[in-house]
Write an enzyme that holds these catalytic residues in place. Structure first.
Site, PDB file in Angstrom:
ATOM      1  N   ARG A 134     -63.659  -4.376 -10.982  1.00 55.16           N
ATOM      2  CA  ARG A 134     -64.958  -3.579 -12.403  1.00 55.16           C
ATOM      3  C   ARG A 134     -65.148  -2.454 -12.480  1.00 55.16           C
ATOM      4  O   ARG A 134     -65.996  -1.819 -12.252  1.00 55.16           O
ATOM      5  CB  ARG A 134     -66.083  -3.866 -11.257  1.00 55.16           C
ATOM      6  CG  ARG A 134     -66.806  -5.281 -10.934  1.00 55.16           C
ATOM      7  CD  ARG A 134     -67.362  -5.829 -12.347  1.00 55.16           C
ATOM      8  NE  ARG A 134     -68.336  -7.460 -12.405  1.00 55.16           N
ATOM      9  CZ  ARG A 134     -69.640  -7.172 -12.750  1.00 55.16           C
ATOM     10  NH1 ARG A 134     -70.243  -5.904 -13.050  1.00 55.16           N
ATOM     11  NH2 ARG A 134     -69.926  -7.783 -12.554  1.00 55.16           N
ATOM     12  N   ARG A 158     -69.915   0.933 -16.184  1.00 60.71           N
ATOM     13  CA  ARG A 158     -71.326   1.945 -16.129  1.00 60.71           C
ATOM     14  C   ARG A 158     -70.595   2.736 -15.261  1.00 60.71           C
ATOM     15  O   ARG A 158     -71.299   3.594 -15.738  1.00 60.71           O
ATOM     16  CB  ARG A 158     -72.155   0.723 -15.700  1.00 60.71           C
ATOM     17  CG  ARG A 158     -72.794   0.047 -16.831  1.00 60.71           C
ATOM     18  CD  ARG A 158     -73.796  -0.769 -16.474  1.00 60.71           C
ATOM     19  NE  ARG A 158     -74.112  -1.614 -15.451  1.00 60.71           N
ATOM     20  CZ  ARG A 158     -74.556  -2.477 -15.134  1.00 60.71           C
ATOM     21  NH1 ARG A 158     -75.948  -2.965 -15.258  1.00 60.71           N
ATOM     22  NH2 ARG A 158     -74.364  -3.701 -13.715  1.00 60.71           N
ATOM     23  N   ARG A 200     -70.247   1.572 -24.599  1.00 60.53           N
ATOM     24  CA  ARG A 200     -71.150   1.174 -24.672  1.00 60.53           C
ATOM     25  C   ARG A 200     -72.320   1.496 -25.166  1.00 60.53           C
ATOM     26  O   ARG A 200     -73.398   0.365 -25.650  1.00 60.53           O
ATOM     27  CB  ARG A 200     -71.196   0.929 -22.971  1.00 60.53           C
ATOM     28  CG  ARG A 200     -72.230  -0.026 -22.501  1.00 60.53           C
ATOM     29  CD  ARG A 200     -71.879  -1.816 -23.085  1.00 60.53           C
ATOM     30  NE  ARG A 200     -72.893  -2.692 -22.440  1.00 60.53           N
ATOM     31  CZ  ARG A 200     -74.072  -2.622 -22.705  1.00 60.53           C
ATOM     32  NH1 ARG A 200     -74.759  -1.877 -23.661  1.00 60.53           N
ATOM     33  NH2 ARG A 200     -75.518  -3.428 -21.898  1.00 60.53           N
ATOM     34  N   ASP A 220     -66.132 -10.875 -19.046  1.00 61.12           N
ATOM     35  CA  ASP A 220     -66.988 -11.220 -18.321  1.00 61.12           C
ATOM     36  C   ASP A 220     -66.571 -12.991 -17.373  1.00 61.12           C
ATOM     37  O   ASP A 220     -65.626 -13.498 -19.136  1.00 61.12           O
ATOM     38  CB  ASP A 220     -68.380 -11.631 -18.465  1.00 61.12           C
ATOM     39  CG  ASP A 220     -68.749 -11.187 -17.423  1.00 61.12           C
ATOM     40  OD1 ASP A 220     -69.225 -10.426 -16.652  1.00 61.12           O
ATOM     41  OD2 ASP A 220     -69.405 -11.919 -16.982  1.00 61.12           O
ATOM     42  N   TYR A 254     -74.679 -20.364 -12.470  1.00 60.67           N
ATOM     43  CA  TYR A 254     -74.847 -19.560 -13.230  1.00 60.67           C
ATOM     44  C   TYR A 254     -75.831 -20.278 -14.873  1.00 60.67           C
ATOM     45  O   TYR A 254     -77.293 -20.104 -15.067  1.00 60.67           O
ATOM     46  CB  TYR A 254     -74.549 -18.305 -14.655  1.00 60.67           C
ATOM     47  CG  TYR A 254     -74.046 -16.939 -13.174  1.00 60.67           C
ATOM     48  CD1 TYR A 254     -74.701 -15.643 -13.287  1.00 60.67           C
ATOM     49  CD2 TYR A 254     -72.716 -16.858 -12.136  1.00 60.67           C
ATOM     50  CE1 TYR A 254     -74.743 -14.410 -12.757  1.00 60.67           C
ATOM     51  CE2 TYR A 254     -72.461 -15.886 -11.352  1.00 60.67           C
ATOM     52  CZ  TYR A 254     -73.533 -14.557 -11.982  1.00 60.67           C
ATOM     53  OH  TYR A 254     -73.554 -13.382 -11.285  1.00 60.67           O
TER      54      TYR A 254
HETATM   55  O1  1CP Z   1     -62.999  -3.554 -14.463  1.00 65.98           O
HETATM   56  C1  1CP Z   1     -63.665  -5.004 -14.518  1.00 65.98           C
HETATM   57  O2  1CP Z   1     -63.238  -5.351 -13.851  1.00 65.98           O
HETATM   58  C2  1CP Z   1     -64.478  -5.065 -15.705  1.00 65.98           C
HETATM   59  C3  1CP Z   1     -64.664  -6.258 -16.031  1.00 65.98           C
HETATM   60  C4  1CP Z   1     -65.306  -7.610 -15.994  1.00 65.98           C
HETATM   61  C5  1CP Z   1     -65.549  -8.787 -14.676  1.00 65.98           C
HETATM   62  C6  1CP Z   1     -64.004  -8.703 -13.712  1.00 65.98           C
HETATM   63  C7  1CP Z   1     -66.817  -7.326 -16.312  1.00 65.98           C
HETATM   64  C8  1CP Z   1     -67.677  -6.365 -16.779  1.00 65.98           C
HETATM   65  N1  1CP Z   1     -67.235  -8.318 -14.817  1.00 65.98           N
HETATM   66  C9  1CP Z   1     -66.681  -8.751 -14.229  1.00 65.98           C
HETATM   67  C10 1CP Z   1     -66.887 -10.337 -13.427  1.00 65.98           C
HETATM   68  C11 1CP Z   1     -67.443 -10.408 -12.850  1.00 65.98           C
HETATM   69  N2  1CP Z   1     -69.011 -11.052 -14.106  1.00 65.98           N
HETATM   70  C12 1CP Z   1     -68.470 -11.474 -12.257  1.00 65.98           C
HETATM   71  C13 1CP Z   1     -67.302 -11.370 -10.765  1.00 65.98           C
HETATM   72  C14 1CP Z   1     -67.151 -10.487  -9.833  1.00 65.98           C
HETATM   73  C15 1CP Z   1     -68.449  -9.631  -8.504  1.00 65.98           C
HETATM   74  O3  1CP Z   1     -68.740 -10.213  -8.490  1.00 65.98           O
HETATM   75  O4  1CP Z   1     -68.643  -8.114  -9.539  1.00 65.98           O
HETATM   76  C16 1CP Z   1     -70.038 -11.830 -12.065  1.00 65.98           C
HETATM   77  C17 1CP Z   1     -70.559 -12.565 -10.847  1.00 65.98           C
HETATM   78  C18 1CP Z   1     -69.740 -11.566 -13.022  1.00 65.98           C
HETATM   79  C19 1CP Z   1     -71.648 -11.447 -14.013  1.00 65.98           C
HETATM   80  C20 1CP Z   1     -72.514 -10.380 -13.686  1.00 65.98           C
HETATM   81  N3  1CP Z   1     -71.888  -9.504 -15.449  1.00 65.98           N
HETATM   82  C21 1CP Z   1     -73.047  -9.682 -13.910  1.00 65.98           C
HETATM   83  C22 1CP Z   1     -73.792 -10.487 -12.085  1.00 65.98           C
HETATM   84  C23 1CP Z   1     -74.933 -10.078 -12.641  1.00 65.98           C
HETATM   85  C24 1CP Z   1     -75.352 -10.761 -11.057  1.00 65.98           C
HETATM   86  O5  1CP Z   1     -75.396 -12.251 -10.737  1.00 65.98           O
HETATM   87  O6  1CP Z   1     -75.425 -10.259  -9.647  1.00 65.98           O
HETATM   88  C25 1CP Z   1     -73.182  -8.697 -14.378  1.00 65.98           C
HETATM   89  C26 1CP Z   1     -74.445  -7.319 -14.216  1.00 65.98           C
HETATM   90  C27 1CP Z   1     -72.629  -8.634 -15.528  1.00 65.98           C
HETATM   91  C28 1CP Z   1     -72.187  -7.907 -16.756  1.00 65.98           C
HETATM   92  C29 1CP Z   1     -71.033  -7.205 -16.910  1.00 65.98           C
HETATM   93  N4  1CP Z   1     -70.080  -7.673 -16.456  1.00 65.98           N
HETATM   94  C30 1CP Z   1     -69.029  -6.202 -16.910  1.00 65.98           C
HETATM   95  C31 1CP Z   1     -69.372  -5.066 -16.674  1.00 65.98           C
HETATM   96  C32 1CP Z   1     -68.946  -4.394 -16.886  1.00 65.98           C
HETATM   97  C33 1CP Z   1     -71.562  -5.438 -16.742  1.00 65.98           C
HETATM   98  C34 1CP Z   1     -71.971  -4.483 -16.960  1.00 65.98           C
HETATM   99  C35 1CP Z   1     -72.383  -4.997 -18.444  1.00 65.98           C
HETATM  100  C36 1CP Z   1     -73.153  -3.930 -18.848  1.00 65.98           C
HETATM  101  O7  1CP Z   1     -72.482  -2.730 -19.379  1.00 65.98           O
HETATM  102  O8  1CP Z   1     -74.435  -3.414 -19.292  1.00 65.98           O
END
Ligand code: 1CP
Length: 340
Positions: free
Chosen positions: A23, A27, A36, A72, A147
């Site tokens: 990640r 943010r 964003r 994502d 999900y």
């Molecule tokens: O640099 C990077 O790694 C960014 C790319 C990335 C990746 C690899 C994002 C951007 N998401 C992910 C993978 C991801 N998405 C996972 C697997 C990794 C982990 O366990 O952290 C999961 C479970 C998600 C699902 C997801 N998307 C969540 C988690 C929700 C939960 O169930 O706890 C969330 C909050 C998102 C949104 C998201 N994805 C990525 C970002 C930067 C964000 C935040 C969105 C924003 O800008 O508001």
């Protein structure tokens, strides 16, 4: 081209231990917040130029040794025909939950070059700009399935386990469909230019070992087997909260085993043997005073000394309130302390 990350994945000699952070684009970076601020999260994911910009931010600002595609895990799931929404301040939601045979039948296995052309375009653009390797990724089928079944994030996974235990055939059908989709999606990323692929199994740790072995692992193995048949790029498998599943994670066939922070890295290295490991700093340890952070990093580097290969990383994603300066210090410390 800095190929330290790829060399470490393959167990080759490197001048220092490479580092990237799960990640790493996101943010905690004001530069990400700025991009964003003008678009929704899904708009961002579907705009290749903006995805390129935010993918490059941590590489340029923090000196990471690998880039990870900005996207994502739920993007290819949306392409299966599941309506996906992100509401500000909340996680992802699928308003039409997948609970019945008809719901599973409605999902399609899309052609990734068409349905997710924006992802492939982002990869092609990134490859022409990057001086470090590019990691593509997908969610593991079990994590993606949670999900769809829950309709979003969950804490107890009641509906997921209810389907597993009371409708196992239906559960396996859903897993099979997600697996087919994931294989095509990751192969398309490799064709577009991804140089390594990571499979994120964020929720694997909620399963009993026997259920992981029966309901989740075979699908991960199928994906990895197929990828290795068709490509020779390194495959990383990361099961979050997976210390108790380590031996099964090794049997996934992945070239690199991701480690969270709940396991001693020396012990993990001994058990993993002839495969590289990736991890395993507690993301919250980035809050330590700088000297203690360096000590913590040194402990991990020392513990991984006998590893076939080691890619330094956090044990899970970087927390959104982490000061970027602390992440930068960690990168610098890894580079300095591991210099050979
Ligand atoms: O640099 C990077 O790694 C960014 C790319 C990335 C990746 C690899 C994002 C951007 N998401 C992910 C993978 C991801 N998405 C996972 C697997 C990794 C982990 O366990 O952290 C999961 C479970 C998600 C699902 C997801 N998307 C969540 C988690 C929700 C939960 O169930 O706890 C969330 C909050 C998102 C949104 C998201 N994805 C990525 C970002 C930067 C964000 C935040 C969105 C924003 O800008 O508001």
């Amino acid at each position: 081209m800095n190929d330290t990350f790829l060399r470490a994945c393959r167990g080759e000699k490197t001048d220092y231990t490479p580092i990237w952070m799960m990640r790493q684009a996101g943010r905690y970076l004001p530069e990400y917040q700025k991009v964003r601020g003008n678009v929704t999260f899904l708009e961002l994911c579907k705009s290749p130029e903006l995805c390129v910009e935010v993918t490059l931010q941590p590489v340029d600002l923090l000196n990471m040794d690998a880039a990870i595609l900005f996207s994502d895990i739920l993007i290819p799931i949306e392409a299966m025909g599941a309506r996906l929404e992100f509401h500000e301040g909340h996680g992802p939601t699928f308003p039409e939950k997948v609970r019945s045979q008809a719901d599973v039948d409605r999902l399609i296995v899309p052609e990734p070059d068409e349905a997710t052309d924006f992802v492939m375009e982002t990869i092609r653009l990134l490859r022409s700009e990057l001086k470090v390797p590019l990691i593509g990724f997908a969610g593991a089928p079990f994590t993606c399935a949670t999900y769809l079944i829950e309709g979003g994030s969950s804490k107890v996974f009641w509906e997921t386990k209810k389907m597993m235990f009371t409708q196992p055939i239906l559960f396996h059908k859903l897993m099979d469909k997600i697996t087919q989709c994931t294989i095509l999606y990751l192969l398309a990323q490799a064709r577009a230019g991804a140089q390594a692929l990571q499979i994120f199994d964020s929720w694997a740790g909620i399963l009993a070992p026997c259920d992981f072995e029966h309901f989740a692992l075979p699908y991960v193995q199928r994906i990895i087997f197929k990828l290795q048949e068709e490509t020779d790029i390194p495959i990383i498998y990361f099961a979050n909260n997976g210390a108790t599943l380590l031996d099964m994670s090794i049997s996934s066939g992945a070239d690199v085993i991701g480690l969270d922070w709940r396991i001693n890295i020396g012990e993990a290295v001994r058990r993993v043997g002839q495969k590289a490991v990736q991890g395993n700093l507690d993301p919250f340890a980035l809050m330590l005073p700088k000297e203690e952070l360096r000590e913590r990093i040194k402990g991990i580097l020392d513990g991984a000394e006998g590893a076939f290969g080691h890619i330094f990383n956090l044990g899970h994603g970087i927390h959104q309130f982490t000061p970027p300066e602390q992440a930068r210090c960690a990168v610098e410390a890894v580079h300095e302390l591991s210099s050979r």
